[in-house]
Design an enzyme around this catalytic site. Structure first.
Site, PDB file in Angstrom:
ATOM      1  N   SER A  55       1.283  -1.127  -0.068  1.00 25.91           N
ATOM      2  CA  SER A  55      -0.096   0.183   0.099  1.00 25.91           C
ATOM      3  C   SER A  55       0.843   1.221  -0.132  1.00 25.91           C
ATOM      4  CB  SER A  55      -1.211  -0.239   1.147  1.00 25.91           C
ATOM      5  OG  SER A  55      -1.998   1.067   1.525  1.00 25.91           O
ATOM      6  N   GLU A  88       0.408   3.382   1.721  1.00 19.02           N
ATOM      7  CA  GLU A  88       0.565   4.236   3.637  1.00 19.02           C
ATOM      8  C   GLU A  88       1.690   3.858   3.662  1.00 19.02           C
ATOM      9  OE1 GLU A  88      -2.068   5.723   5.502  1.00 19.02           O
ATOM     10  OE2 GLU A  88      -3.155   5.689   3.349  1.00 19.02           O
ATOM     11  N   TYR A 139      -1.106   0.131  10.488  1.00 18.13           N
ATOM     12  CA  TYR A 139      -2.160  -0.167   9.248  1.00 18.13           C
ATOM     13  C   TYR A 139      -0.919  -0.492   8.426  1.00 18.13           C
ATOM     14  CZ  TYR A 139      -3.518  -0.554   4.607  1.00 18.13           C
ATOM     15  OH  TYR A 139      -3.583  -0.807   3.517  1.00 18.13           O
TER      16      TYR A 139
HETATM   17  P1  NDP Z   1     -11.030  -4.624   2.142  1.00 15.61           P
HETATM   18  O1  NDP Z   1     -11.117  -4.706   3.589  1.00 15.61           O
HETATM   19  O2  NDP Z   1     -12.620  -4.584   1.458  1.00 15.61           O
HETATM   20  O3  NDP Z   1     -11.640  -6.549   2.234  1.00 15.61           O
HETATM   21  C1  NDP Z   1     -10.394  -6.888   2.993  1.00 15.61           C
HETATM   22  C2  NDP Z   1     -10.483  -8.575   2.812  1.00 15.61           C
HETATM   23  O4  NDP Z   1      -9.762  -9.333   3.287  1.00 15.61           O
HETATM   24  C3  NDP Z   1     -12.127  -8.430   3.381  1.00 15.61           C
HETATM   25  O5  NDP Z   1     -12.377  -9.921   1.948  1.00 15.61           O
HETATM   26  C4  NDP Z   1     -11.905  -9.987   4.016  1.00 15.61           C
HETATM   27  O6  NDP Z   1     -12.629 -10.573   4.214  1.00 15.61           O
HETATM   28  C5  NDP Z   1     -10.913 -10.679   3.901  1.00 15.61           C
HETATM   29  N1  NDP Z   1     -10.440 -11.109   5.950  1.00 15.61           N
HETATM   30  C6  NDP Z   1      -9.723  -9.775   6.546  1.00 15.61           C
HETATM   31  N2  NDP Z   1      -9.141 -10.434   7.421  1.00 15.61           N
HETATM   32  C7  NDP Z   1      -9.340 -11.596   7.299  1.00 15.61           C
HETATM   33  C8  NDP Z   1      -8.396 -12.532   8.105  1.00 15.61           C
HETATM   34  N3  NDP Z   1      -8.251 -13.037   9.298  1.00 15.61           N
HETATM   35  N4  NDP Z   1      -8.231 -14.195   7.645  1.00 15.61           N
HETATM   36  C9  NDP Z   1      -9.301 -13.963   6.300  1.00 15.61           C
HETATM   37  N5  NDP Z   1      -9.976 -13.082   5.554  1.00 15.61           N
HETATM   38  C10 NDP Z   1      -9.662 -11.749   6.100  1.00 15.61           C
HETATM   39  O7  NDP Z   1     -10.138  -4.129   0.983  1.00 15.61           O
HETATM   40  P2  NDP Z   1      -9.428  -4.308  -0.311  1.00 15.61           P
HETATM   41  O8  NDP Z   1     -10.391  -4.975  -1.178  1.00 15.61           O
HETATM   42  O9  NDP Z   1     -10.290  -2.175  -0.152  1.00 15.61           O
HETATM   43  O10 NDP Z   1      -8.346  -4.088  -0.731  1.00 15.61           O
HETATM   44  C11 NDP Z   1      -7.330  -4.846  -1.198  1.00 15.61           C
HETATM   45  C12 NDP Z   1      -6.525  -5.309  -0.133  1.00 15.61           C
HETATM   46  O11 NDP Z   1      -5.265  -4.478  -0.876  1.00 15.61           O
HETATM   47  C13 NDP Z   1      -6.067  -4.793   1.384  1.00 15.61           C
HETATM   48  O12 NDP Z   1      -5.094  -5.951   2.434  1.00 15.61           O
HETATM   49  C14 NDP Z   1      -5.326  -3.992   1.296  1.00 15.61           C
HETATM   50  O13 NDP Z   1      -4.867  -3.488   2.609  1.00 15.61           O
HETATM   51  C15 NDP Z   1      -5.333  -3.575  -0.050  1.00 15.61           C
HETATM   52  N6  NDP Z   1      -5.024  -2.126  -0.103  1.00 15.61           N
HETATM   53  C16 NDP Z   1      -6.141  -1.248  -0.534  1.00 15.61           C
HETATM   54  C17 NDP Z   1      -5.474  -0.687  -1.053  1.00 15.61           C
HETATM   55  C18 NDP Z   1      -7.293   0.373  -1.543  1.00 15.61           C
HETATM   56  O14 NDP Z   1      -7.290   1.844  -1.306  1.00 15.61           O
HETATM   57  N7  NDP Z   1      -8.588  -0.326  -1.616  1.00 15.61           N
HETATM   58  C19 NDP Z   1      -4.477   0.283  -1.155  1.00 15.61           C
HETATM   59  C20 NDP Z   1      -3.500   0.015  -0.822  1.00 15.61           C
HETATM   60  C21 NDP Z   1      -3.740  -1.772  -0.600  1.00 15.61           C
HETATM   61  P3  NDP Z   1     -14.486 -10.478   5.381  1.00 15.61           P
HETATM   62  O15 NDP Z   1     -15.243 -10.360   4.524  1.00 15.61           O
HETATM   63  O16 NDP Z   1     -14.550 -11.413   6.017  1.00 15.61           O
HETATM   64  O17 NDP Z   1     -14.171  -9.391   6.412  1.00 15.61           O
HETATM   65  P1  GDP Z   2      -6.957   5.838   3.541  1.00  9.37           P
HETATM   66  O1  GDP Z   2      -6.027   6.520   2.809  1.00  9.37           O
HETATM   67  O2  GDP Z   2      -6.429   4.193   3.718  1.00  9.37           O
HETATM   68  O3  GDP Z   2      -6.501   6.467   4.899  1.00  9.37           O
HETATM   69  O4  GDP Z   2      -7.969   5.711   3.553  1.00  9.37           O
HETATM   70  P2  GDP Z   2      -9.318   6.563   3.878  1.00  9.37           P
HETATM   71  O5  GDP Z   2     -10.961   7.144   2.816  1.00  9.37           O
HETATM   72  O6  GDP Z   2     -10.127   6.063   4.925  1.00  9.37           O
HETATM   73  O7  GDP Z   2      -9.392   8.638   3.889  1.00  9.37           O
HETATM   74  C1  GDP Z   2      -8.682   8.822   2.466  1.00  9.37           C
HETATM   75  C2  GDP Z   2      -8.355  10.034   3.349  1.00  9.37           C
HETATM   76  O8  GDP Z   2      -9.678  10.870   4.653  1.00  9.37           O
HETATM   77  C3  GDP Z   2      -7.556  10.768   4.530  1.00  9.37           C
HETATM   78  O9  GDP Z   2      -6.417  11.269   4.778  1.00  9.37           O
HETATM   79  C4  GDP Z   2      -8.083  10.365   6.127  1.00  9.37           C
HETATM   80  O10 GDP Z   2      -7.938  11.238   7.715  1.00  9.37           O
HETATM   81  C5  GDP Z   2      -9.411  11.636   5.540  1.00  9.37           C
HETATM   82  N1  GDP Z   2     -11.021  11.882   6.104  1.00  9.37           N
HETATM   83  C6  GDP Z   2     -11.401  12.971   6.528  1.00  9.37           C
HETATM   84  N2  GDP Z   2     -12.852  12.478   6.916  1.00  9.37           N
HETATM   85  C7  GDP Z   2     -12.408  10.868   6.854  1.00  9.37           C
HETATM   86  C8  GDP Z   2     -13.530  10.336   6.958  1.00  9.37           C
HETATM   87  O11 GDP Z   2     -14.827  11.022   7.595  1.00  9.37           O
HETATM   88  N3  GDP Z   2     -14.346   9.256   6.734  1.00  9.37           N
HETATM   89  C9  GDP Z   2     -12.216   8.447   6.571  1.00  9.37           C
HETATM   90  N4  GDP Z   2     -12.344   7.096   6.327  1.00  9.37           N
HETATM   91  N5  GDP Z   2     -11.555   9.063   6.289  1.00  9.37           N
HETATM   92  C10 GDP Z   2     -11.525  10.255   6.385  1.00  9.37           C
END
Ligand code: NDP
Ligand code: GDP
Length: 323
Positions: free
Chosen positions: A123, A125, A147
């Site tokens: 990520s 992040e 995270y």
């Molecule tokens: P989501 O939060 O939408 O999905 C997370 C998934 O992980 C869910 O299917 C959840 O299952 C599963 N999960 C959580 N804990 C466990 C566990 N202990 N065992 C098995 N499965 C588990 O994430 P995204 O699809 O948005 O992102 C995919 C990946 O990419 C993540 O690793 C995220 O951190 C990373 N990422 C995402 C970004 C973004 O902008 N979306 C940017 C950069 C990286 P359940 O439904 O059971 O909760």
């Molecule tokens: P992140 O980049 O993975 O932390 O994704 P988020 O969507 O959670 O947050 C993106 C940015 O939006 C971060 O800088 C947050 O601090 C900002 N932000 C401002 N208000 C909110 C809020 O109400 N919820 C979330 N999730 N983020 C917020």
């Protein structure tokens, strides 16, 4: 026919990746953990085409069994505790899922079949308090949340298993990517859902934290192709995936209200709410994906404006059908 195992199949990216791999003729397995109420909303449209195997990132044996049962050529490790804000409330659990979970998956590969190709969902992040702009593969990491710290661990253990055991392991450093399947607590989906509800008279206010942070927001459906491309190369490597443009939370809010024709958006928005501000903020992310463009031939297809429109329209449709 190739076989893939996707962890995180029920999240945002899992279903887009599954659709993509199915369209390439893959057999697709998805790892699901046991929940008292199964969370199949995002995969219900492809449920019949998937094979689900049970397992949890916390349970080493379950991951080895999942691999033995599915016999994949490729594993995409998308599962994680992925919400930055929650990582301060549950820092240890975040480390277990998002950091050690990666080692458990790699150990399962090493012991069951080290020829399996591995994708790790890293990520932007990890860049956190950025030391260079735009951020690229060589930019120093300075994570700003439990995270982000856990993702840095996940990244380096992936690199380490590649260097230690010769496993074909890639780390995709993806910048924020969104879609109508994004979890409701993330800022983009929170905004588009609220804007849809406000325009329909179902909600009065949208309460947010800081409107200043900037993110490089892409579309999840575009980004899953890059994951696959990484595993099709001759050599495993790490790649930044991003659009190269960034916008503030405020600009996202403005654009979302514009889609529903509301100009005086300020009167609906409460900013800087304590509930949504973070102990440490990531102010500014913008990625340089030129390596992915050059080596993988990948580029994003969806513009910022189009992304916001897709998300607002999907939430409007959903809200109207819930009436
Ligand atoms: P989501 O939060 O939408 O999905 C997370 C998934 O992980 C869910 O299917 C959840 O299952 C599963 N999960 C959580 N804990 C466990 C566990 N202990 N065992 C098995 N499965 C588990 O994430 P995204 O699809 O948005 O992102 C995919 C990946 O990419 C993540 O690793 C995220 O951190 C990373 N990422 C995402 C970004 C973004 O902008 N979306 C940017 C950069 C990286 P359940 O439904 O059971 O909760
Ligand atoms: P992140 O980049 O993975 O932390 O994704 P988020 O969507 O959670 O947050 C993106 C940015 O939006 C971060 O800088 C947050 O601090 C900002 N932000 C401002 N208000 C909110 C809020 O109400 N919820 C979330 N999730 N983020 C917020």
């Amino acid at each position: 026919m190739k076989t893939a195992l996707i962890t995180g199949i029920t999240g945002q990216d899992g279903p887009y990746l599954a659709e993509f791999l199915l369209s390439k003729g893959y057999r697709v397995y998805g790892l699901v953990r046991r929940l008292s109420t199964p969370n199949m909303e995002n995969i219900k449209h492809i449920y019949d085409k998937l094979e689900l195997v049970s397992g949890d990132l916390l349970d080493q044996g379950s991951l080895s069994d999942a691999i033995k049962n599915s016999k994949p050529d490729e594993i995409y490790n998308l599962a994680a505790q992925s919400f930055v804000k929650a990582s301060w409330d549950q820092p240890v659990l975040t480390g277990e899922f998002t950091a050690l979970g990666v080692t458990r998956m790699l150990e399962a590969i090493r012991t069951v079949n080290p020829k399996i190709k591995f994708y790790q969902a890293s990520s932007s992040e990890m860049f956190g308090k950025v030391t260079e702009t735009p951020q690229k593969e060589t930019t120093r990491f300075h994570p700003r949340s439990p995270y982000g710290v856990a993702k840095v661990y996940g990244h380096y253990i992936t690199v380490n298993y590649r260097e230690s055991y010769g496993i074909f392991a890639c780390s995709g450093i993806l910048f924020n990517h969104e879609s109508p399947r994004r979890g409701i607590e993330f800022v983009t989906r929170k905004i588009t859902n609220a804007v849809a509800r406000i325009s329909l008279g179902k909600q009065e206010r949208l309460e947010l934290g800081s409107l200043e942070p900037k993110r490089d927001w892409g579309f999840s459906g575009d980004y899953v192709e890059a994951m696959w491309l990484m595993l099709q190369q001759e050599k495993p490597d790490d790649y930044v995936i991003a659009t190269g443009e960034n916008y503030s939370v405020k600009e996202f809010v403005e654009e979302a209200f514009r889609v529903v024709g509301i100009k005086d958006w300020e009167k609906y928005v409460i900013a800087n709410s304590k509930k949504h501000t973070r102990p440490a903020e990531v102010d500014y992310l913008i990625g340089d994906a030129s390596k992915a463009r050059k080596v993988l031939g990948w580029e994003p297809k969806t513009s910022f404006k189009n992304l916001v429109k897709i998300m607002v329209e999907a939430d409007l449709k959903r809200e109207k059908s819930n009436e």
